[in-house]
Write a protein that holds these residues in place. Structure first.
Motif, short mmCIF file in Angstrom:
data_model
loop_
_atom_site.label_atom_id
_atom_site.label_comp_id
_atom_site.label_asym_id
_atom_site.label_seq_id
_atom_site.Cartn_x
_atom_site.Cartn_y
_atom_site.Cartn_z
N GLY D 12 -6.75 2.98 -1.12
CA GLY D 12 -6.68 3.32 -2.54
C GLY D 12 -7.66 2.55 -3.39
O GLY D 12 -8.77 2.25 -2.98
N ALA D 13 -7.22 2.20 -4.60
CA ALA D 13 -8.08 1.49 -5.55
C ALA D 13 -7.84 -0.01 -5.45
O ALA D 13 -8.06 -0.76 -6.39
CB ALA D 13 -7.81 1.98 -6.97
N LEU D 40 -10.72 -0.63 -0.86
CA LEU D 40 -11.05 0.60 -1.57
C LEU D 40 -11.26 1.76 -0.61
O LEU D 40 -12.16 2.58 -0.81
CB LEU D 40 -12.32 0.40 -2.41
CG LEU D 40 -12.21 -0.52 -3.64
CD1 LEU D 40 -13.59 -0.83 -4.18
CD2 LEU D 40 -11.36 0.14 -4.73
N ALA D 41 -10.44 1.82 0.43
CA ALA D 41 -10.63 2.84 1.46
C ALA D 41 -9.75 4.05 1.19
O ALA D 41 -8.56 3.92 0.90
CB ALA D 41 -10.31 2.26 2.83
N GLU D 45 -11.42 8.13 4.80
CA GLU D 45 -12.22 7.11 5.48
C GLU D 45 -11.48 6.50 6.67
O GLU D 45 -12.07 6.26 7.72
CB GLU D 45 -12.63 6.00 4.49
CG GLU D 45 -13.71 6.44 3.52
CD GLU D 45 -13.97 5.39 2.43
OE1 GLU D 45 -15.02 4.72 2.49
OE2 GLU D 45 -13.12 5.24 1.52
N TYR D 64 -1.34 -3.90 -4.00
CA TYR D 64 -1.36 -3.83 -5.46
C TYR D 64 -0.27 -2.94 -6.05
O TYR D 64 -0.24 -2.73 -7.26
CB TYR D 64 -2.75 -3.42 -5.96
CG TYR D 64 -3.17 -1.98 -5.75
CD1 TYR D 64 -2.77 -1.24 -4.64
CD2 TYR D 64 -3.99 -1.35 -6.69
CE1 TYR D 64 -3.19 0.06 -4.47
CE2 TYR D 64 -4.41 -0.05 -6.52
CZ TYR D 64 -4.00 0.66 -5.40
OH TYR D 64 -4.41 1.95 -5.24
N HIS D 66 0.39 0.35 -5.59
CA HIS D 66 0.22 1.80 -5.61
C HIS D 66 0.35 2.43 -4.22
O HIS D 66 0.04 3.59 -4.04
CB HIS D 66 -1.16 2.18 -6.18
CG HIS D 66 -1.32 1.90 -7.64
ND1 HIS D 66 -2.41 2.29 -8.37
CD2 HIS D 66 -0.51 1.27 -8.52
CE1 HIS D 66 -2.29 1.88 -9.63
NE2 HIS D 66 -1.13 1.26 -9.73
N GLU D 68 2.64 3.53 -2.42
CA GLU D 68 3.48 4.72 -2.31
C GLU D 68 2.67 5.98 -2.59
O GLU D 68 2.72 6.95 -1.82
CB GLU D 68 4.63 4.58 -3.30
CG GLU D 68 5.67 5.66 -3.19
CD GLU D 68 6.82 5.40 -4.18
OE1 GLU D 68 6.89 4.27 -4.72
OE2 GLU D 68 7.60 6.33 -4.41
N MET D 69 1.91 5.95 -3.69
CA MET D 69 1.11 7.12 -4.03
C MET D 69 -0.07 7.29 -3.08
O MET D 69 -0.42 8.39 -2.68
CB MET D 69 0.63 7.02 -5.48
CG MET D 69 1.75 7.21 -6.51
SD MET D 69 1.11 7.51 -8.19
CE MET D 69 0.47 5.88 -8.59
N ASP D 70 -0.67 6.16 -2.70
CA ASP D 70 -1.89 6.22 -1.89
C ASP D 70 -1.63 6.68 -0.46
O ASP D 70 -2.50 7.28 0.18
CB ASP D 70 -2.57 4.85 -1.84
CG ASP D 70 -3.10 4.41 -3.21
OD1 ASP D 70 -3.40 5.30 -4.03
OD2 ASP D 70 -3.21 3.20 -3.43
N ARG D 72 0.92 8.63 0.71
CA ARG D 72 1.59 9.92 0.86
C ARG D 72 0.64 10.95 1.47
O ARG D 72 -0.50 11.07 1.02
CB ARG D 72 2.04 10.39 -0.52
CG ARG D 72 3.35 11.09 -0.53
CD ARG D 72 3.71 11.46 -1.95
NE ARG D 72 4.33 10.39 -2.72
CZ ARG D 72 4.25 10.28 -4.06
NH1 ARG D 72 3.56 11.15 -4.76
NH2 ARG D 72 4.87 9.29 -4.66
N ASN D 93 2.49 -5.38 -0.35
CA ASN D 93 3.34 -5.09 -1.52
C ASN D 93 3.22 -3.60 -1.78
O ASN D 93 2.39 -3.15 -2.56
CB ASN D 93 2.87 -5.89 -2.74
CG ASN D 93 3.16 -7.36 -2.63
OD1 ASN D 93 4.28 -7.75 -2.34
ND2 ASN D 93 2.15 -8.18 -2.83
N VAL D 96 5.50 -0.90 -6.75
CA VAL D 96 5.39 -1.69 -7.97
C VAL D 96 6.71 -2.42 -8.20
O VAL D 96 7.76 -1.81 -8.27
CB VAL D 96 5.05 -0.80 -9.18
CG1 VAL D 96 5.13 -1.60 -10.47
CG2 VAL D 96 3.67 -0.19 -9.02
#
Lengths: 137, 484, 484, 137
Positions: D12-13, D40-41, D45, D64, D66, D68-70, D72, D93, D96
């Motif tokens: 993710g970011a 940042l992968a 990738e 960071y 996120h 869960e969203m990254d 899925r 982690n 959030v």
């Protein structure tokens, strides 16, 4: 002595002297005649001092957690000694451990104390109350 | 009766013993003095306080110890095990309740009964005398680390007999430090005599191969006590104990809050006590130090309390105290839950571990502070010996009478109560009024200068109000009580 | 494109602006640059970051600031108000979410929507760009203290336009400090150029009477960063910002854990930055400092976390940093609850208040540490200017290429990654390998000696395992990662 | 490449690089061939790297919040790319804020991850698991 005489002391087997010294100073500064019987004071010593000086109020401190046991019956002893109407305040760490304040307060009010103060109360608060209760100023 | 600093004969001890053991029924369990020694010898070295302290001192480690005690035996054991396992305590206490401290065993008994019937501890500590030998041994056997008796008992003879026979290996208190801050009407003659008994008993254990550590109570009234005052009491008690045969001593000091003064205090306590013990002919004595985290009022808020606890932990580590006595985030509310107690321990453990490789480097400020503490303490100690005509016991009694040694805010009527401490502009504890302390002009001027600096910064005359402001300050988040 | 350290013309800024504001619909709200300035002027001085920092610096106070940001506006306002009222925060942040930091506004939008539907924040910060001007103004208007934008955005131009027009008065980041630790594939040419835009915008605000404070991100990767590395980046970014017209700067440093090194770092950061700004012709600049509490791994246990937080607070106070950025007892678990955040603030507040009258006295150790940091930083800075043929922007880009400046553990491929930091025997951060840093023999030998001392104490050869042990150490309660 | 090839990266970011570096070191020391795609992968990738190197496992880090969203849909994308059977681990982690660990773990297992690790897990634990899952040694 006059309308402004009060008895202060630390009840039971409690030797915490610092707060007692400050209360003495603060009430004296506020115009009261303070009869300070010090630490390790029994119920009898409080009553004796109040009778001897004609005090209008007894301020009981207890910092060590045994306050509940030490204060029980004080109002009744005052009544037996003929000073049943005297104002009784209690304050400090009145019970062992961290407990909800309201039930502790209730317990002491039921024992016949007029006002009860949690740890951390500043002398100014009790001074204001006592002046109101004694109709001073 | 005149009390002198002279080693008791065993006959004197043994003849008094009978009387002491008869003051409460549980005393009869310890009649055989050598049975206690045998029991102590059966315990593993890992449960010996003195050994663990010396190991820590040699390795530059600061050990962590809580205060803890409740009315009933099983609950007390549960509490200590919790603090050992969840709190990572290196050393454990059994804090004795306030009735036992005044030898009011009858009231302690009532507290035990009420605690049973109400299901919660109505006593603020563990009534070891009432519980007796076997129960006390269960306590020692239930944990893996050394256990100390912590109390505040002017006459702690029966308590000592029972707990030492039960395997406790460290005993807090002393004839001065457990009188002046803990009693109102008990003379120093009496308490020094009571504690000569305790020290002679420990001396007998030592002669028979059992090392019991002794810890004079350092912080005294815990409120604005200048280091020279607590140092004097600690060193005199160390000498009195050493005379009776005590070899292992932990001398204590309560945090003042100013880092430089606190580090100077721990270092000088070690240095001065070794100097005076040796100078008075007590060889082969082992002195360690204990740093008490902030003994004054605490903030009600737990997060803020953690801050105060941490500063004490950091200071103890930087000062390289041998152990630190830990406060809890419930401090402002009275006796803590076991969870809060363990939290205070873990916070402290984290800091003493993190800082174990660091010290406060010697600076001009630190050197000056150490020099002043030494000058002040030597002035008082040397005067004590002088007014005692060469005897420390006679000297300390006369010194208290004359205000040559004087503990601020003490309840005892045997204390002069003439000195007035207050913080200087950097938060170090100085004296607004040095009373009758036997100080020369240099020392008096030093204190005057320091207090005057603060007065100027605050634009007010130094007075008792300044003292009161200092007492309330920490609860308001400050060290120095500045006017608003 | 070659980027030089040369003040942009307003034409250059204004011509680029159009393009930037068009990158997301909310950009159109801030087209009138002077409307933002007018709005800023309408705010009370009590909401100006720069003014509050300078007041604190003059009065020797250390201000307390949290990190905080959630997905939705009302929740974000509630959070900031809570930290102001319950946490007693002196300064507030709006921490921006990680999608916005990568200019992924589409994904941020998705995060906002999911946060609304799920009833909890799925973003790790406040997506200010998506919320736009009016919502950001609501944030500033809802609190009584200055608010800063904290993020980690390599290209933060649109974010700056919106938040500055909305009344935020401090902007964190920089072309180096928000690239090397926050990006993988973005060149320094690009990010320095992006940040010249931001700094020129703030310079324009300044020319028009609105003082915006700028804060290069001090801790970089937050893990074993030697002070000379973060100092170099901070000072170069200060120079780059000053060239564009920025007058108020807060330079940052992340706690290493060794008291002497940390105090030396804050003091030298102040001294060196003022020296280099003046030497390069930037007059009338106001430098303040920020100390970041421990940026590495935290203990899971909250009591232990309080200990780590407190040590950072105490160090910040003793170093007299102008402000301290606060961690929370939930740090090991990720983003904290607002209650935990407020606890970290109150713990810190207690300590900075308690210690505000104390400093770490100057000792030989402190003087030596300061001297070494200055020598190292000057060596790097002077080489940067040399390889840049007199230009700081060109110099820093070439220096990163050559490893003349090198940030440990950075994700960016534009960072050499050749230096290897580790703690010495007292916990100070040294270098196991100084890579291609332009150090003379004296400096290299100093580091070798310090690391060798530790190797001997631990009876092992210094290696990457030592570095890993150091990284895990705090989580295990230690500062130095010793072998078992 | 062989049976011991794995892909690691931070999804993710997310730019947290330190743990990634340690994982790389620890798995390499343990004998794995680590293909580290860094921070940042994207999901693509990770999959691309796994296909190119014939990796047996993908280890996804997220520090960071996120995660869960990254994460899925990663399992589904693996299936579409023909590596549906690849072992997927996630750790860090992952969500959030402070949440109960069990529900978080359940969520990731349902997403198709084989193992999920909470913050503070040491590399040794994942190494032991991976050796077991890949029948190594």
């Amino acid at each position: 002595m006059g309308n402004k005489t009060i008895v202060t002391g630390v009840i039971g087997a409690d030797v915490h002297a610092v707060g007692n010294r400050i209360l003495d100073y603060a009430f004296s500064q506020a115009g009261f005649d303070v009869v300070n019987i010090g630490v390790l004071a029994s119920q009898e010593e409080f009553i004796q001092a109040a009778i001897e000086t004609g005090a209008k109020a007894i301020l009981v401190s207890s910092l060590y957690g045994h306050g509940e046991m030490d204060c029980r019956g004080l109002r009744e002893k005052c009544e037996e000694s003929g000073i049943g109407e005297i104002i009784l305040y209690a304050g400090g760490n009145l019970v062992v451990g961290k407990q909800e304040w309201e039930p502790v307060k209730e317990k002491f009010l039921e024992m016949g104390f007029n006002r009860v103060y949690p740890p951390g109360t500043l002398p100014e608060e009790a001074i204001t109350h006592l002046k109101a209760d004694l109709n001073i100023e | 009766m005149e009390v002198l600093n002279k080693k008791w004969s065993m006959e004197k001890l043994m003849s008094l013993r009978k009387e002491i053991l008869a003051t409460w029924p549980t005393g009869s369990d310890v009649e055989d003095i050598d049975a206690g020694i045998e029991y102590q010898k059966s315990l593993p070295k890992s449960k010996n306080f003195a050994a663990k302290l010396l190991h820590a001192k040699e390795n530059g480690i600061t050990l962590v110890q809580p205060r803890a005690g409740v009315a009933l035996v099983n609950e007390h054991i549960g509490l200590l095990q919790f603090l050992q396992n969840e709190g990572q305590a290196d050393l454990l206490p059994s804090t004795i309740d306030s009735y036992t401290r005044q030898n009011r065993y009858q009231e302690a008994e009532k507290g035990i009964q009420e605690s049973i019937s109400s299901g919660r501890s109505l006593l603020n500590g563990f009534p070891a005398v009432n519980h007796g030998l076997e129960n006390c041994r269960r306590v020692v056997e239930s944990v893996n680390v050394p256990v100390q008796v912590r109390h505040g008992t002017p006459d702690a003879r029966l308590l000592a007999e029972i707990t030492l026979a039960a395997g406790f290996t460290d005993y807090e208190g002393g004839g001065i430090s457990y009188n002046i801050p803990y009693a109102k009407n008990v003379s120093l003659e009496k308490t020094i005599y009571y504690w000569q008994y305790v020290d002679r008993l420990i001396g007998y254990y030592h002669e028979n191969g059992v090392v019991i550590n002794r810890e004079p109570f350092g912080p005294l009234t815990g409120t604005l006590v200048p280091p020279c005052i607590s140092h004097t009491v600690a060193i005199v008690e160390a000498i009195l104990a050493a005379e009776q045969g005590v070899h292992n001593l932990t001398l204590g000091y309560g945090q003042c809050g100013n880092l430089v003064q606190d580090v100077a205090a721990i270092q000088t306590l070690q240095e001065l006590s070794e100097e005076y013990l040796l100078k008075n002919g007590y060889e082969n004595r082992h002195v360690t130090t204990v740093f008490h985290q902030w003994m004054g009022g605490f903030p009600q808020d737990e997060a803020k309390a953690f801050g105060v606890i941490s500063w004490g932990a950091a200071t103890a580590a930087l000062a390289k105290a041998t152990k630190v006595i830990v406060k809890t985030p419930h401090e402002a509310m009275g006796i803590p839950t076991k969870e809060a107690n363990a939290q205070g321990l873990r916070t402290t453990k984290q800091l003493v571990n993190m800082l174990k490789d660091q010290t406060l480097p010697l600076t001009n400020e630190l050197a000056e502070e150490k020099e002043m503490i030494k000058k002040e303490t030597r002035a008082i100690l040397d005067t004590i010996l002088k007014v005692g005509d060469g005897d420390w016991a006679r000297g300390i009694i006369r010194a208290f009478e004359a205000g040559i040694i004087d503990v601020p805010f003490a309840p005892s009527r045997y204390n002069a109560g003439r000195i007035l401490p207050a913080r200087d502009n950097n938060g170090a504890i100085r004296m607004l009024d040095t009373g009758d302390l036997p100080f020369d002009k240099e020392i008096i001027d030093f204190h005057k200068k320091k207090i005057a600096e603060r007065g100027e910064a605050e634009e007010r005359e130094p007075s008792f109000q300044m003292v009161i402001d200092d007492i309330y300050a920490i609860g308001k988040g400050m060290l120095v009580g500045r006017p608003n």
